[in-house]
Design a protein around this motif. Structure first.
Motif, PDB file in Angstrom:
ATOM      1  N   PHE A   1     -87.165  -6.386 113.407  1.00  0.00           N
ATOM      2  CA  PHE A   1     -88.419  -5.824 112.401  1.00  0.00           C
ATOM      3  C   PHE A   1     -88.392  -4.352 112.798  1.00  0.00           C
ATOM      4  CE2 PHE A   1     -89.454 -10.260 111.751  1.00  0.00           C
ATOM      5  CZ  PHE A   1     -89.976 -10.126 110.170  1.00  0.00           C
ATOM      6  N   THR A   2     -88.505  -4.078 114.172  1.00  0.00           N
ATOM      7  CA  THR A   2     -88.106  -2.616 114.461  1.00  0.00           C
ATOM      8  C   THR A   2     -87.200  -2.022 113.843  1.00  0.00           C
ATOM      9  OG1 THR A   2     -89.358  -3.327 116.496  1.00  0.00           O
ATOM     10  CG2 THR A   2     -88.375  -0.988 116.358  1.00  0.00           C
ATOM     11  N   ALA A   3     -86.241  -2.433 113.801  1.00  0.00           N
ATOM     12  CA  ALA A   3     -84.820  -1.807 113.400  1.00  0.00           C
ATOM     13  C   ALA A   3     -85.122  -1.476 111.669  1.00  0.00           C
ATOM     14  CB  ALA A   3     -83.857  -2.461 113.652  1.00  0.00           C
ATOM     15  N   VAL A   4     -85.327  -2.374 110.973  1.00  0.00           N
ATOM     16  CA  VAL A   4     -85.656  -2.570 109.703  1.00  0.00           C
ATOM     17  C   VAL A   4     -86.864  -1.564 109.107  1.00  0.00           C
ATOM     18  CG1 VAL A   4     -86.466  -3.570 107.394  1.00  0.00           C
ATOM     19  CG2 VAL A   4     -85.030  -4.687 109.164  1.00  0.00           C
TER      20      VAL A   4
ATOM     21  N   THR B   1     -86.903  -8.827 103.528  1.00  0.00           N
ATOM     22  CA  THR B   1     -87.642  -7.618 103.752  1.00  0.00           C
ATOM     23  C   THR B   1     -86.601  -6.472 104.040  1.00  0.00           C
ATOM     24  OG1 THR B   1     -87.692  -7.954 106.072  1.00  0.00           O
ATOM     25  CG2 THR B   1     -89.512  -8.556 104.912  1.00  0.00           C
ATOM     26  N   ALA B   2     -86.877  -5.180 103.476  1.00  0.00           N
ATOM     27  CA  ALA B   2     -85.935  -4.111 103.422  1.00  0.00           C
ATOM     28  C   ALA B   2     -86.433  -2.741 104.031  1.00  0.00           C
ATOM     29  CB  ALA B   2     -85.226  -3.962 102.206  1.00  0.00           C
TER      30      ALA B   2
ATOM     31  N   GLY C   1     -79.279  -7.228 109.064  1.00  0.00           N
ATOM     32  CA  GLY C   1     -79.629  -7.763 110.421  1.00  0.00           C
ATOM     33  C   GLY C   1     -80.162  -9.227 110.255  1.00  0.00           C
ATOM     34  N   TYR C   2     -80.066 -10.075 111.417  1.00  0.00           N
ATOM     35  CA  TYR C   2     -80.363 -11.504 111.260  1.00  0.00           C
ATOM     36  C   TYR C   2     -80.812 -11.965 112.588  1.00  0.00           C
ATOM     37  CZ  TYR C   2     -75.703 -12.886 113.048  1.00  0.00           C
ATOM     38  OH  TYR C   2     -74.923 -13.029 113.807  1.00  0.00           O
ATOM     39  N   ILE C   3     -81.745 -12.923 112.561  1.00  0.00           N
ATOM     40  CA  ILE C   3     -82.026 -13.617 113.554  1.00  0.00           C
ATOM     41  C   ILE C   3     -81.355 -14.912 113.775  1.00  0.00           C
ATOM     42  CG2 ILE C   3     -84.135 -14.806 114.695  1.00  0.00           C
ATOM     43  CD1 ILE C   3     -85.841 -13.413 112.592  1.00  0.00           C
ATOM     44  N   PRO C   4     -80.911 -15.193 114.892  1.00  0.00           N
ATOM     45  CA  PRO C   4     -79.880 -16.514 115.052  1.00  0.00           C
ATOM     46  C   PRO C   4     -80.485 -17.773 114.422  1.00  0.00           C
ATOM     47  CG  PRO C   4     -80.564 -15.618 117.155  1.00  0.00           C
ATOM     48  CD  PRO C   4     -81.027 -14.612 116.127  1.00  0.00           C
ATOM     49  N   TRP C   5     -81.148 -17.884 113.701  1.00  0.00           N
ATOM     50  CA  TRP C   5     -81.842 -19.146 112.933  1.00  0.00           C
ATOM     51  C   TRP C   5     -80.783 -19.386 111.853  1.00  0.00           C
ATOM     52  CZ3 TRP C   5     -87.637 -18.188 112.231  1.00  0.00           C
ATOM     53  CH2 TRP C   5     -88.179 -17.950 113.593  1.00  0.00           C
ATOM     54  N   ASP C   6     -80.531 -20.805 111.547  1.00  0.00           N
ATOM     55  CA  ASP C   6     -79.477 -21.273 110.653  1.00  0.00           C
ATOM     56  C   ASP C   6     -79.925 -20.727 109.396  1.00  0.00           C
ATOM     57  OD1 ASP C   6     -77.916 -23.220 112.331  1.00  0.00           O
ATOM     58  OD2 ASP C   6     -79.860 -23.715 112.908  1.00  0.00           O
ATOM     59  N   GLU C   7     -80.965 -20.664 109.016  1.00  0.00           N
ATOM     60  CA  GLU C   7     -80.928 -20.007 107.495  1.00  0.00           C
ATOM     61  C   GLU C   7     -80.761 -18.678 107.439  1.00  0.00           C
ATOM     62  OE1 GLU C   7     -84.641 -19.397 109.320  1.00  0.00           O
ATOM     63  OE2 GLU C   7     -83.673 -21.459 109.177  1.00  0.00           O
ATOM     64  N   GLY C   8     -81.005 -17.979 108.441  1.00  0.00           N
ATOM     65  CA  GLY C   8     -80.923 -16.351 108.683  1.00  0.00           C
ATOM     66  C   GLY C   8     -79.260 -16.230 108.661  1.00  0.00           C
ATOM     67  N   ILE C   9     -78.766 -16.975 109.520  1.00  0.00           N
ATOM     68  CA  ILE C   9     -77.221 -16.938 109.795  1.00  0.00           C
ATOM     69  C   ILE C   9     -76.579 -17.191 108.186  1.00  0.00           C
ATOM     70  CG2 ILE C   9     -75.119 -17.749 110.775  1.00  0.00           C
ATOM     71  CD1 ILE C   9     -77.052 -18.388 113.212  1.00  0.00           C
ATOM     72  N   ALA C  10     -77.061 -18.284 107.669  1.00  0.00           N
ATOM     73  CA  ALA C  10     -76.259 -18.768 106.270  1.00  0.00           C
ATOM     74  C   ALA C  10     -76.528 -17.548 105.292  1.00  0.00           C
ATOM     75  CB  ALA C  10     -76.751 -20.090 106.048  1.00  0.00           C
ATOM     76  N   SER C  11     -77.821 -17.200 105.305  1.00  0.00           N
ATOM     77  CA  SER C  11     -78.121 -16.135 104.072  1.00  0.00           C
ATOM     78  C   SER C  11     -77.435 -15.062 104.386  1.00  0.00           C
ATOM     79  CB  SER C  11     -79.792 -16.087 104.068  1.00  0.00           C
ATOM     80  OG  SER C  11     -80.327 -15.867 104.999  1.00  0.00           O
ATOM     81  N   THR C  12     -77.436 -14.591 105.678  1.00  0.00           N
ATOM     82  CA  THR C  12     -76.848 -13.065 106.061  1.00  0.00           C
ATOM     83  C   THR C  12     -75.300 -13.129 105.466  1.00  0.00           C
ATOM     84  OG1 THR C  12     -78.645 -12.745 107.581  1.00  0.00           O
ATOM     85  CG2 THR C  12     -76.451 -11.692 107.782  1.00  0.00           C
TER      86      THR C  12
ATOM     87  N   GLY D   1     -85.430   2.092 109.811  1.00  0.00           N
ATOM     88  CA  GLY D   1     -84.514   2.348 108.851  1.00  0.00           C
ATOM     89  C   GLY D   1     -82.806   2.288 109.390  1.00  0.00           C
ATOM     90  N   GLN D   2     -82.777   1.734 110.536  1.00  0.00           N
ATOM     91  CA  GLN D   2     -81.421   1.266 111.321  1.00  0.00           C
ATOM     92  C   GLN D   2     -80.742   0.056 110.746  1.00  0.00           C
ATOM     93  OE1 GLN D   2     -80.350   3.575 113.522  1.00  0.00           O
ATOM     94  NE2 GLN D   2     -82.382   4.678 113.013  1.00  0.00           N
ATOM     95  N   VAL D   3     -81.405  -0.694 109.881  1.00  0.00           N
ATOM     96  CA  VAL D   3     -81.002  -1.903 109.002  1.00  0.00           C
ATOM     97  C   VAL D   3     -81.618  -1.956 107.923  1.00  0.00           C
ATOM     98  CG1 VAL D   3     -80.947  -4.168 109.153  1.00  0.00           C
ATOM     99  CG2 VAL D   3     -80.605  -3.385 111.230  1.00  0.00           C
ATOM    100  N   ASP D   4     -80.566  -2.140 106.863  1.00  0.00           N
ATOM    101  CA  ASP D   4     -81.192  -1.941 105.614  1.00  0.00           C
ATOM    102  C   ASP D   4     -81.996  -3.111 104.962  1.00  0.00           C
ATOM    103  OD1 ASP D   4     -79.956   0.412 104.624  1.00  0.00           O
ATOM    104  OD2 ASP D   4     -77.912  -0.524 105.141  1.00  0.00           O
ATOM    105  N   PHE D   5     -81.690  -4.482 105.376  1.00  0.00           N
ATOM    106  CA  PHE D   5     -82.664  -5.506 105.061  1.00  0.00           C
ATOM    107  C   PHE D   5     -82.020  -6.705 106.038  1.00  0.00           C
ATOM    108  CE2 PHE D   5     -78.738  -6.178 102.279  1.00  0.00           C
ATOM    109  CZ  PHE D   5     -78.716  -7.470 102.194  1.00  0.00           C
ATOM    110  N   GLN D   6     -83.108  -7.660 105.769  1.00  0.00           N
ATOM    111  CA  GLN D   6     -82.875  -9.261 106.708  1.00  0.00           C
ATOM    112  C   GLN D   6     -83.419  -9.979 105.777  1.00  0.00           C
ATOM    113  OE1 GLN D   6     -85.204 -11.249 108.317  1.00  0.00           O
ATOM    114  NE2 GLN D   6     -87.136 -10.116 108.693  1.00  0.00           N
ATOM    115  N   THR D   7     -82.927 -11.316 105.782  1.00  0.00           N
ATOM    116  CA  THR D   7     -83.264 -12.314 104.789  1.00  0.00           C
ATOM    117  C   THR D   7     -84.151 -13.381 105.388  1.00  0.00           C
ATOM    118  OG1 THR D   7     -81.159 -13.264 105.270  1.00  0.00           O
ATOM    119  CG2 THR D   7     -81.275 -11.655 103.548  1.00  0.00           C
TER     120      THR D   7
END
Length: 875
Positions: free
Chosen positions: A382-385, A538-539, A346-357, A388-394
């Motif tokens: 954060f709810t999804a992580v 976070t995972a 999962g990712y938030i539409p922030w640039d570093e989030g998009i890039a790392s994801t 357990g619906q999302v494995d990790f976000q960066t």
């Protein structure tokens, strides 16, 4: 008035429901997801234009030829803008939500029409459901069911329910009371009165309610894209958050097409199902004098036949496609660590989030995983992580920016550590605002900025800090903090910057905006923003246990500012929808970065990329054991060296043709100069012979050793009766079958024997059956072959040399193979396998079973690690 804290009480109720009725929510989730998957499977399975034809037939049945043509054209546009799967996902959600809503709303409306107490009780509840902002319904949906399809459907049902109930009640109440009284006077039971009098007359109003339910459902499932509902909602949401005008227009156009189709079809359906509608339809048809064909509507039977024919066509196309794809395997990985396991990011539409994801998506796919990405706002993410619906976000900014989410969900997540930091949060202005250097300077320039601070997503942690701390600390309480999105903020910044207008925006470092624009970061002498954050991965709880290798990669992951900003810039320049391609381009410029991020586990085969890593090699083979073994061996080796592979099974003739025409790159089982002589004579000028990797081979007929009197081909003629005059062969197109029919049978007087063409697997199955029953059988075989290890067989001597000299097994490639794959070409020139190596590899593949060839070859490689470095050395 004393303060009434409704919010905390509602949260307490929600927590209690989650703790005590979790089983119920799981059941609901399973049911709704199953319904959605079933409907979506039906809608998305056929070819888009075939399904568009089915929609057009429905339109023809309900409205006539012109609407049918327009319907087909509309859905053809949906396909042409590459949004067909998303449109079918949205339509599936609408249909499921509408079906459930109608099942609940119509009986409730009937009950309310026949019972004033129920009507009085239901009315305020419907008012509440209809006037509550639609976004609010997503909150409990996410809490109870996490992100995905289910919360979107639940919220849609609640939002779309009121018009269904109200219109049903209205329709029943509007039926003439005298008609009802007349029915009752003749002794009609209440249930029959409802079924035979009230419902038929109320049906137009009820259908109008159903139409409104569908329209509201369609609007709501688009909103549901904010919580991972998928479909067009997710596309629209992504376009809005990134200000992608083209994507937003295309997805919006598709929504309009769906809405118009559903609206027109449900409106016309009333004329087909209600007595009043059919009467009106008949009058209209009778009044038409000219252009009658434009008003023609086929009968239900004819329309059904049309739909069935198209459905059968769709099934035939799908079957043909599946047959065509059989034996083809694709690997988008440089190693098969993941073996196809799915990881959701999962990712938030922030640039570093998009890039790392998208960077991790590409890396994981190159390591053999199926990586899926999903954009969400911070709260749902954060709810999804945590669920357990999302494995990790960066993109967790800790300890400050996302503090509120970590406090709420941290005990249900794993912190994989920081990969970038420290960061800074700030308000920034264009550098042409010479008098604005510090947050303290803003207060005196409110008029210039119209008292507005342009922010990002309202749920972002920095927005909470801005509103709760910064504005108070610097006396900006009377300023308006405009919540929008990151992309909207950047668009407003660009607009103001180009016009040299005053603007103050929320920004953070690192960010590519500081490279594109000359900006001033406003100083924070009172440290209201707090200390800089680190960007963490976070995972979900248990992720490290389920995927220890990936967890180790994530813990060791770091990026330098120059690396991150250069990747962000390439992604921004590539544009929305091209993120992963931009990552691939960036990785090409940063050779070895994949190995740095995701080093192979110790003990694995290979582990270093070759010079031509990233290129795709098309490997062809026909189903002979040494071909299967060598092909899947090279598929694994190539992926270990960073290549991508497509593997396809063909018969020898089509395979040689494909190589000669450049449709395939290479195959490893050319038996030359004898067995495949006919193909080499025909296609040799358009092929490259890279050389022999095994030989010499032998072709032979063989019998079980319990056939004591059969030692030579000369012995067969006198035992025709025992064998029923049959020789069990393999594929008719195989070169050895031509030699058998053209030379061997003539040389040994077997012309009256039947050479049975089948397949290699069929021949082996027949051999096994006969061997188990100790029955006579003679089969075509060759050496080396694992059959000689499994069964005690006699190779029939060939004293006349009819089979010819033994072949060598060559690697044959397309004409320009060496130019396209110079490194691989060098490896193949030196490629050799001993008989022991080949036979052990074949045995491993046989033990693994059909469908597990790649995994079996990988297992053999793990047991023979030195072979890999020998056949594919790195310079």
């Amino acid at each position: 008035m004393p303060e009434i804290d409704f919010g905390s009480r509602v949260e307490s109720v929600v927590d209690w429901l989650k703790d005590h009725l979790g089983w119920l929510f799981d059941f609901i989730d399973t049911v709704l997801t199953g319904m959605y998957d079933g409907v979506n499977a039906v809608l998305d399975a056929p070819e888009p234009l075939v399904m568009a034809g089915i929609f057009a037939v429905i339109a023809f049945w309900l409205r006539g030829p012109l609407p049918a043509v327009l319907a087909f054209a509309g859905f053809a546009i949906v396909d042409s803008v590459q949004l067909w799967p998303e449109a079918m996902e949205t339509l599936s959600m609408v249909l499921v939500a509408t079906a459930i809503t109608v099942v609940v709303a119509v009986p409730l409306g009937i009950w309310a029409a026949r019972n004033k107490v129920v009507s009085t009780a239901v009315r305020p509840l419907l008012d509440f459901m209809q006037t509550m902002p639609a976004f609010v319904y997503l909150i409990p949906g996410v809490i109870f069911f996490s992100i995905g399809i289910t919360p979107g459907i639940i919220a849609t049902i609640v939002f779309a329910m009121p018009p269904g109930v109200r219109m049903t009640e209205l329709g029943i109440r509007q039926v003439d009371a005298e008609l009802v009284e007349a029915a009752e006077a003749f002794g009609t039971k209440p249930a029959d009165t409802l079924r035979r009098v009230q419902l038929p007359l109320a049906l137009p109003t009820i259908m109008a309610g159903v139409n409104q339910v569908i329209m509201l459902a369609l609007s709501m499932v688009v909103i549901a894209g904010m919580v991972g509902g998928g479909g067009l909602g997710e596309v629209v949401y992504n376009a809005v958050t990134r200000v992608a005008i083209g994507t937003g227009f295309e997805s919006g156009l598709v929504v309009v097409i769906l809405a118009m189709y559903l609206d027109r079809m449900t409106g016309a359906l009333n004329q087909r199902v209600s007595p009043l509608g059919r009467r009106a339809l008949a009058k209209t048809a009778a009044a038409v004098d000219r252009w009658k064909f434009l008003h023609y509507k086929p009968t239900t039977a004819i329309a059904t036949v049309g739909i069935v024919v198209l459905a059968l066509l769709a099934g035939g196309l799908n079957l043909a496609e599946s047959d065509d794809d059989e034996g083809t395997q694709q690997a988008a990985a440089s190693t098969d660590v993941g073996q196809g396991r799915q990881i959701d990011i999962g990712y938030i539409p922030w640039d570093e989030g998009i890039a790392s994801t998208y960077l991790w998506q590409e890396v994981l796919e190159q390591r053999g995983f199926e990586a899926e990405t999903k954009q969400l706002d911070p709260g749902p993410l954060f709810t999804a992580v945590s669920e357990g619906q999302v494995d990790f976000q960066t993109d967790a900014w800790l300890p400050v920016t996302h503090e509120q989410y970590w406090e709420k969900f941290g005990d249900k997540m794993e912190d994989m550590g920081s990969w970038y930091g420290p960061t800074t949060l700030e308000l920034s202005v264009p550098s042409y605002m010479k008098d604005i250097k510090s947050l303290e300077d803003l207060k005196d320039h409110k008029g210039e900025f119209e008292g507005k601070i342009i922010g990002i997503e309202a749920s972002a942690g920095m927005m909470g800090i801005l509103k709760d701390k910064v504005v108070n600390e610097y006396g900006l309480e009377d300023w308006e903090v405009v919540s929008s999105s990151t992309s909207s903020m950047l668009a407003e910044l660009e607009r103001a910057y180009q016009a040299e207008e005053p603007v103050v925006v929320t920004l953070w470092s690192p960010h590519w905006a500081y490279s594109k624009y000359d900006m001033t970061k406003l100083e924070d002498p009172k440290s209201a923003w707090g200390s800089g954050d680190d960007v963490h991965t976070t995972a979900r709880k248990g992720f490290a246990k389920d995927e220890p290798v990936v967890a180790e990669w994530l813990r060791d992951f770091t990026m330098k500012e120059k690396e991150l900003t250069s990747l962000e810039e390439m992604i921004v320049d590539a544009g929305e929808g091209n993120e992963q391609q931009a990552v691939r381009d960036w990785l090409e410029k940063n050779e070895g970065y994949v190995d740095k991020m995701a080093p192979l586990p110790k003990g694995g085969s290979g582990g270093t990329q070759g010079k031509d890593a990233g290129k795709t090699v098309n490997l062809g083979y026909f189903p002979w054991d040494e071909a299967i073994a060598s092909t899947y061996l090279w598929q694994n080796v190539l992926e270990d060296r960073g290549y991508k592979t497509n593997v396809k099974q063909l018969d020898p003739g089509p395979l040689y043709t494909a190589l000669a025409e450049g449709q395939m790159d290479v195959q490893f089982d050319a038996w030359l100069p004898v067995t495949h002589e006919q193909y080499w004579e025909r296609f040799g000028d358009d092929l490259t012979d890279i050389g022999s990797w095994y030989g010499p081979t032998t072709l032979e007929l063989s019998v079980p050793s319990y056939m004591k009197d059969i030692k030579s081909l000369e012995d067969l003629k006198d035992h025709k009766g025992e064998f029923e005059g049959k020789i069990i062969g393999i594929e008719a197109s195989a070169g050895m079958m031509g030699i058998l029919k053209d030379k061997v049978v003539g040389e040994y007087g077997l012309e009256d024997w039947e050479v049975v063409s089948s397949s290699t697997s069929s021949m082996l199955a027949e051999l096994e059956r006969a061997y188990d029953k100790k029955e006579p059988i003679v089969v075509t075989l060759w050496s080396p072959h694992w059959a000689y290890g499994k069964w005690d067989l006699t190779k029939l001597e060939d004293p006349k040399g009819a089979w010819g000299e033994g072949d060598d097994i060559h690697t044959v490639a397309k004409k320009d193979f060496a130019e396209d794959f110079p490194e691989f070409h060098e490896w193949l020139k030196d490629f050799k396998l001993s008989e022991e190596e080949l036979s052990s590899l074949e045995v491993e593949i046989q033990n693994g079973g059909e469908g597990k060839e790649k995994e079996s070859a990988r297992k053999w490689m793990d047991d023979n690690p030195k072979v890999i470095d020998r056949i594919a050395p790195l310079s």
